[in-house]
Scaffold this motif. Structure first.
Motif, mmCIF file in Angstrom:
data_model
loop_
_atom_site.group_PDB
_atom_site.id
_atom_site.type_symbol
_atom_site.label_atom_id
_atom_site.label_comp_id
_atom_site.label_asym_id
_atom_site.label_seq_id
_atom_site.Cartn_x
_atom_site.Cartn_y
_atom_site.Cartn_z
ATOM 1 N N VAL A 2 32.877 35.188 40.934
ATOM 2 C CA VAL A 2 33.835 35.695 41.544
ATOM 3 C C VAL A 2 33.751 36.144 42.790
ATOM 4 O O VAL A 2 32.731 36.913 42.976
ATOM 5 C CB VAL A 2 34.472 36.768 40.518
ATOM 6 N N VAL A 6 37.624 39.399 45.857
ATOM 7 C CA VAL A 6 38.807 39.599 44.573
ATOM 8 C C VAL A 6 38.386 40.858 43.674
ATOM 9 O O VAL A 6 39.033 41.527 43.341
ATOM 10 C CB VAL A 6 38.394 38.332 43.771
ATOM 11 N N LEU A 26 47.223 40.348 36.655
ATOM 12 C CA LEU A 26 46.570 39.457 37.442
ATOM 13 C C LEU A 26 47.569 39.478 38.840
ATOM 14 O O LEU A 26 47.092 39.314 39.844
ATOM 15 C CB LEU A 26 46.357 38.182 37.005
ATOM 16 N N ARG A 43 40.026 30.760 41.550
ATOM 17 C CA ARG A 43 38.763 31.556 41.700
ATOM 18 C C ARG A 43 38.125 32.127 40.976
ATOM 19 O O ARG A 43 36.908 32.213 40.847
ATOM 20 C CB ARG A 43 39.403 32.645 43.067
ATOM 21 N N LEU A 44 38.851 32.445 39.447
ATOM 22 C CA LEU A 44 38.243 33.245 38.674
ATOM 23 C C LEU A 44 37.872 31.934 37.565
ATOM 24 O O LEU A 44 37.644 32.314 36.436
ATOM 25 C CB LEU A 44 39.218 34.055 37.795
ATOM 26 N N SER A 47 39.872 31.952 34.013
ATOM 27 C CA SER A 47 39.532 32.873 32.896
ATOM 28 C C SER A 47 39.700 34.476 33.320
ATOM 29 O O SER A 47 38.939 34.843 34.606
ATOM 30 C CB SER A 47 38.391 32.679 32.219
ATOM 31 N N ARG A 48 40.534 35.302 32.763
ATOM 32 C CA ARG A 48 40.487 36.858 33.148
ATOM 33 C C ARG A 48 39.061 37.500 33.017
ATOM 34 O O ARG A 48 38.680 38.362 33.456
ATOM 35 C CB ARG A 48 41.621 37.468 32.455
ATOM 36 N N ALA A 50 36.226 36.312 33.415
ATOM 37 C CA ALA A 50 35.374 36.169 34.603
ATOM 38 C C ALA A 50 35.525 37.464 35.460
ATOM 39 O O ALA A 50 34.541 38.084 36.056
ATOM 40 C CB ALA A 50 35.694 34.827 35.419
ATOM 41 N N LEU A 51 36.783 37.983 35.594
ATOM 42 C CA LEU A 51 37.109 39.179 36.608
ATOM 43 C C LEU A 51 36.649 40.369 35.815
ATOM 44 O O LEU A 51 35.691 41.059 36.638
ATOM 45 C CB LEU A 51 38.486 39.065 36.862
#
Length: 262
Positions: A2, A6, A26, A43-44, A47-48, A50-51
């Motif tokens: 990530v 971001v 998001l 960019r993730l 998947s949430r 990953a953030l």
């Protein structure tokens, strides 16, 4: 991976809303980063999670879970109870608590403070304080309550107190093991020693050397409940309440100036 911008955008959006990162939509993160939601998702990696993981890697809990402190204390207790003090590394605690090592340092400052927090959670201190605060005119009730507090702390899962005692006995010359033992068991024995000294001064307990009296009181009950998981594999044991009654009567008959009638 990530992008850092971001992650920073997510943190800014969370601060503006005064909520954990996990509670920021998001679309709000995308707006803060100056990109579209679809670009953000690319960019993730779609998947949430990953953030949230990237935020966690910075040492900040993204939320959506219980606080790091609670999860770390429980994860450490599980490690202590199952594998002993030597298994408690910040890396293993972080894995069990699903947080970063940096988060543990930010929350506790280090391993020693983490272990103190675990003992505070699983120690008999609160129950002992309640027992020792009871009216002093009923010695039997107080002794019984002390034994019950010790028994409950030794039987409680995860078995933190037995693990600390076992570690201290197995490694008598290890500074780390002895420091944890002194901080935990030492504090418990100090409370009981103070109570015995007061009772002896009041004439309710025989005026004998203090340390042997403390040993006479705590040694049998700690040994019994520490080894109960081993004993019960081979012999039938009495109910814990019955065992506590036996220890109470035995101590009072040996140490009280006016022993109870059997």
């Amino acid at each position: 991976m990530v992008p850092g911008e971001v992650v920073e955008a997510a943190l800014r959006a969370a601060r503006k809303r005064d909520v954990p990162v996990a509670d920021v939509p998001l679309i709000a993160v995308a707006e803060e980063a100056g990109i579209s939601r679809s670009t953000l998702l690319r960019r993730l990696g779609g998947s949430r999670a990953a953030l949230d993981e990237a935020v966690r890697a910075t040492g900040i809990d993204p939320g959506g879970q219980r606080p790091v402190r609670e999860r770390a204390i429980e994860a450490t207790a599980r490690l202590l109870g199952s594998s002993g003090l030597g298994s408690v590394t910040l890396e293993r605690v972080a894995e069990g608590a699903t947080c970063s090592v940096h988060s543990l340092y930010a929350t506790f400052g280090g391993r020693d403070a983490l272990l103190r927090a675990v003992y505070d959670r699983y120690s008999p201190d609160v129950d002992l304080d309640a027992a020792l605060a009871s009216p002093r005119d009923d010695l039997t009730t107080t002794v019984r309550a002390i034994f019950r507090a010790l028994a409950d702390s030794l039987r409680r899962e995860p078995r933190v107190l037995p693990a600390i005692i076992a570690e201290a006995l197995a490694r008598p010359h290890d500074p780390a093991a002895q420091a944890v033992y002194q901080q935990s068991i030492g504090r418990m024995l100090e409370k009981i020693s103070g109570w015995i000294a007061e009772e002896a001064a009041a004439g309710r307990i025989r005026d004998l050397p203090l340390f042997p009296l403390v040993q006479q009181m705590t040694g049998p009950v700690i040994s019994y409940f520490l080894l109960t998981p081993v004993y019960e594999q081979f012999v039938g044991l009495p109910h814990p309440d019955d065992a506590i009654e036996t220890f109470t009567e035995t101590f009072l008959r040996a140490a009280a100036t006016s022993p109870p009638t059997p």
